[in-house]
Write an enzyme that holds these catalytic residues in place. Sequence first.
Site, PDB file in Angstrom:
ATOM      1  CG  HIS A   4      -7.457  -9.557 -10.558  1.00  0.00           C
ATOM      2  ND1 HIS A   4      -7.203  -9.502  -9.580  1.00  0.00           N
ATOM      3  CD2 HIS A   4      -8.706  -9.980 -11.076  1.00  0.00           C
ATOM      4  CE1 HIS A   4      -8.174  -9.678  -9.306  1.00  0.00           C
ATOM      5  NE2 HIS A   4      -8.917 -10.047  -9.956  1.00  0.00           N
ATOM      6  CG  HIS A  16      -8.877  -2.996   2.294  1.00  0.00           C
ATOM      7  ND1 HIS A  16      -8.560  -2.337   0.910  1.00  0.00           N
ATOM      8  CD2 HIS A  16      -9.087  -4.117   2.042  1.00  0.00           C
ATOM      9  CE1 HIS A  16      -8.477  -2.472   0.327  1.00  0.00           C
ATOM     10  NE2 HIS A  16      -8.777  -4.477   0.003  1.00  0.00           N
ATOM     11  N   GLY A  48     -10.718  -7.846   0.015  1.00  0.00           N
ATOM     12  CA  GLY A  48      -9.120  -8.270   0.699  1.00  0.00           C
ATOM     13  C   GLY A  48      -9.469  -8.463   1.328  1.00  0.00           C
ATOM     14  NE  ARG A  78      -4.118  -2.025   0.368  1.00  0.00           N
ATOM     15  CZ  ARG A  78      -4.484  -2.550  -0.873  1.00  0.00           C
ATOM     16  NH1 ARG A  78      -3.983  -2.803  -2.367  1.00  0.00           N
ATOM     17  NH2 ARG A  78      -5.083  -3.849  -0.413  1.00  0.00           N
ATOM     18  CG  HIS A 107      -6.364 -13.888  -6.823  1.00  0.00           C
ATOM     19  ND1 HIS A 107      -6.046 -13.926  -8.002  1.00  0.00           N
ATOM     20  CD2 HIS A 107      -5.765 -12.480  -6.502  1.00  0.00           C
ATOM     21  CE1 HIS A 107      -6.249 -12.578  -7.584  1.00  0.00           C
ATOM     22  NE2 HIS A 107      -5.867 -11.272  -7.288  1.00  0.00           N
ATOM     23  CG  ASP A 137      -5.037 -11.312  -3.079  1.00  0.00           C
ATOM     24  OD1 ASP A 137      -4.470  -9.916  -2.634  1.00  0.00           O
ATOM     25  OD2 ASP A 137      -5.943 -11.155  -3.369  1.00  0.00           O
TER      26      ASP A 137
HETATM   27  O1  DOR Z   1      -9.435  -8.853  -2.612  1.00  0.00           O
HETATM   28  C1  DOR Z   1      -8.616  -8.228  -3.628  1.00  0.00           C
HETATM   29  N1  DOR Z   1      -7.683  -7.427  -3.039  1.00  0.00           N
HETATM   30  N2  DOR Z   1      -8.356  -8.450  -4.722  1.00  0.00           N
HETATM   31  C2  DOR Z   1      -7.127  -8.444  -4.858  1.00  0.00           C
HETATM   32  O2  DOR Z   1      -6.564  -8.727  -6.145  1.00  0.00           O
HETATM   33  C3  DOR Z   1      -6.405  -6.558  -5.120  1.00  0.00           C
HETATM   34  C4  DOR Z   1      -6.407  -6.684  -3.640  1.00  0.00           C
HETATM   35  C5  DOR Z   1      -6.523  -5.399  -3.225  1.00  0.00           C
HETATM   36  O3  DOR Z   1      -5.200  -4.286  -3.526  1.00  0.00           O
HETATM   37  O4  DOR Z   1      -6.788  -4.855  -2.139  1.00  0.00           O
END
Ligand code: DOR
Length: 433
Positions: free
Chosen positions: A187, A317, A332, A72, A240, A313
Site C-alpha cells: 500500500h 463499512h 473505503g 473484515r 491500487h 479493494d
Molecule cells: O480505502 C481503503 N480502505 N483503502 C485501503 O487500502 C484500506 C481499505 C479498508 O480497509 O477500509
Amino acid sequence: MVKWKDKKEFWISGGKLADPAAGKIRSGSVLVQKGLITEIQWQKKVETDLPVLDVEGRLLAPGFIDIHTHLREPGDEDKETIASGTAAAMAGGYTSILCMANTDPVVDDPSVVEYIIRRAEAAGNCRVYVTGAVTKGIKGDHISEFFHLKKAGIVALSDDGKYIDNSRVMRTALEYAGMLGLPVIAHCEDTYLTDESQMNESYVSTRLGLKGAHTASEEIAVARDIRLAELTGAHLHIAHVSAAGSLGLIKAAKEKGIRVTAEASPHHLTLDESMLETYDRNLKVNPPLRGSADISALRSALKDGTIDCIATDHAPHTDIDKQVEFDFAPPGMTGLETAFAQLHTELVITGELELIDLIRMMTTGPADVIGLPGGRLQEGEPADLVLIDPGEEWVYKKEIIRSKACNSPLVGKKFTGRVQGVFLEGRWRSAVS
Ligand code: DOR
C-alpha cells in the site's frame, strides 16, 4: 433468466466463450463433468445426448479473481462476514478472492489464517485465499513469522491499509518473502505526506476545504518500494495505483527487469475527484480518487501492460461508520458486485477497452500476479466460470446488494452488462434473485 439445477454432467452451449489466455472471444461450448471442464468445442452447438444449458446471447468466461478483498472477519462482522463477502463476490462473477490481512485480530498468526480458511469452507461460496500481514499487528515495526503463516496457507503478504514507513523493515520483509516465494502487496502512500488527508490534493480539495494528499505521496512510496524490490529480488505487487507518476515508475521498473506488478481498482479507473463536491463519504478512499489526467494515464496503463490486473479493494463499512463528518469517515468503498458492470459500461461500451482485455484483467491477470490457480479456460481444470449478459441493462439497487455493507457511491447507477451468475466447480450460483 437461467434456471439450472446441480447437474453433474452437462454442456454449456449456444453462446460465446471468452478465452483470455488466447485473447479471443468466439462461439463455443464447454462440457462440464463432475465439476471439471472436460471438453471445449469451438462451435456454437454440440451434438450430444447430455443435457445442454443454452446460453444464447451470453458470454461464458473463466470465473473472475479478485486479489484485493477486505472480508473484515474476524473482528468487524458488522461491516462484512466471510459468508456475506464471498456471496457478494459470487454475485459479481468472482469464483476466487484473496482477502486482506487488516482484520481484528490481524492475520499475523497461523491461527487466524486457519480460522479464515475454516470459515470460508463453512460458508461454501467462492474460493478464498488468504494474505498474511507483513508486520505484527500491521504496526510496521516487526515482521510477522512468514514461514509459519505460509505453512498455515497464506499466498501473499500485505499490510494493506497502511504503508510500511520503516525502510529497513520493508527491506527485511522483501528479503524473507523472496526466500519463501511470497509476493508482497504494498500500500504505497507515504504516511507523513498523507497525514489527515481526506482526498486528492488539488484545486478541488482547496475549494472543498478538505485536506489533500498529493500524488507525490504515492509516487515516493512506489519509488522506494521498487528500489527495495530491485535490491532484494523479491516480487513486489503495488496495490491500487492511482497516480500517473507511479505508472511511469512501474513501467521503467518493468523495463529494467525488476519483479514488480501492479493493480488498478475500478474506482480509480472511473471516478473523478470532482465527484467529492457532494461530500459523499462513500467516495472517500485511500489512495484518494484523482483527477482526469491520472484517470486517463491509468486507462492507458491497462492497455500497455503497466497495470497487470484489476482488483476491487472491496472495503465494506457500515452506514454508522460512514454517516459522520467527512473527516471522521473511514476510507473505503465496496466493489465486488459492481466491478465488471462498471468497467464494462465505462470502458468497453464506450470503445476504450476491448471486452476480452477487461476479462483478461479480471482472470488470467490476477491469477498470474499471485500465482493462483484458475483464470483460464482449460480442459481438466475446475469448472469455475462466469456467465455474463453483455447487453442487459440494470440498476444497482440497495435491495439487491449481497454484501453486508452498502458503502458504494454507485447505488442507483444504471449499468450495461450483467453477471448472471457463476459456476463453481460446475455448480450454478445465480447472481440474480
Ligand atoms: O480505502 C481503503 N480502505 N483503502 C485501503 O487500502 C484500506 C481499505 C479498508 O480497509 O477500509
